[in-house]
Write a protein that holds these residues in place. Structure first.
Motif: not given
Length: 216
Positions: A110-121, A124-129, A143-146
């Motif tokens: 699932i390495q390739s999938f994880c690389r795409d998934l961390v971009e979602v994280a 979310l980090k940029q949206t906070t605030g 974010k906690d669920r992710l």
């Protein structure tokens, strides 16, 4: 390819086993003939006349031939035994490599999938605030669920601040004065890095602390 090598080694192992069994049976037959000839040679004194002499000479000749044949068969058995051991060792190596391949496929498939998934994280980090309080709370829950999903599958965010620079984990994007930091350590993280079961799948973009002329 590793699986084909495994079955090939297994096939060779079966062939060697059959040859060893055949030679073992042949050696048993030779030993039996050797014993019979020796017995005839030992009892030849009970006979009389020229026939006794001829029989004894013939028996001694047969014994020598059988000894030579037995020695040759023993040498062949030793050679096949060594080949058997080598085949066993090769088969064991193929088995270990195959197990490692299967294990890595399970862990890092699932390495390739994880690389795409961390971009979602990252998003979310940029949206906070930039959201209202209620929306910010919902985003924190997401974010906690992710993060829980990351942990479940062995995906971990690096925490390199204060650690020595490691080219296998960090990518230098800037330098910063070593104010409160030891030179050569990570002083700031510009972009989070991630590991999957201990393997780096994305380098952390970091700033490294360096000595300035004023500090010298």
């Amino acid at each position: 390819m590793a699986i084909r090598c495994f079955f090939s080694a297994r096939k060779n192992l079966n062939c060697v086993g059959r040859l060893q069994l055949l030679l073992s049976n042949d050696c048993s037959a030779v030993i039996g003939l050797y014993s019979t000839a020796a017995k005839q040679w030992g009892t030849g004194d009970d006979c009389h006349g020229d026939d006794t002499t001829d029989d004894s000479s013939h028996a001694r000749t047969n014994v020598r031939l059988l000894e030579m044949r037995a020695s040759k068969l023993e040498e062949q058995v030793r050679e096949l035994t060594e080949r058997y051991k080598r085949v066993m060792a090769d088969s064991d190596n193929v088995r270990r490599r195959t197990q490692k391949f299967v294990q890595d496929a399970k862990l890092f498939g699932i390495q390739s999938f994880c690389r795409d998934l961390v971009e979602v994280a990252d998003l979310l980090k940029q949206t906070t605030g930039n959201l209202q309080v209620e929306e910010d709370q919902r985003l924190a829950q997401i974010k906690d669920r992710l993060q829980g999903v990351f942990t479940k599958h062995g995906l971990m965010k690096m925490s390199p601040v204060g650690a020595k620079y490691d080219p296998y984990q960090h990518e230098i994007v800037c330098h910063t004065p070593a104010e409160g930091w030891e030179p050569g350590t990570v002083a700031v993280v510009k972009h989070d890095g991630y590991k999957l079961h201990g393997r780096t799948i994305r380098h952390a973009q970091v700033g490294i602390a360096v000595m300035t002329q004023e500090q010298d």
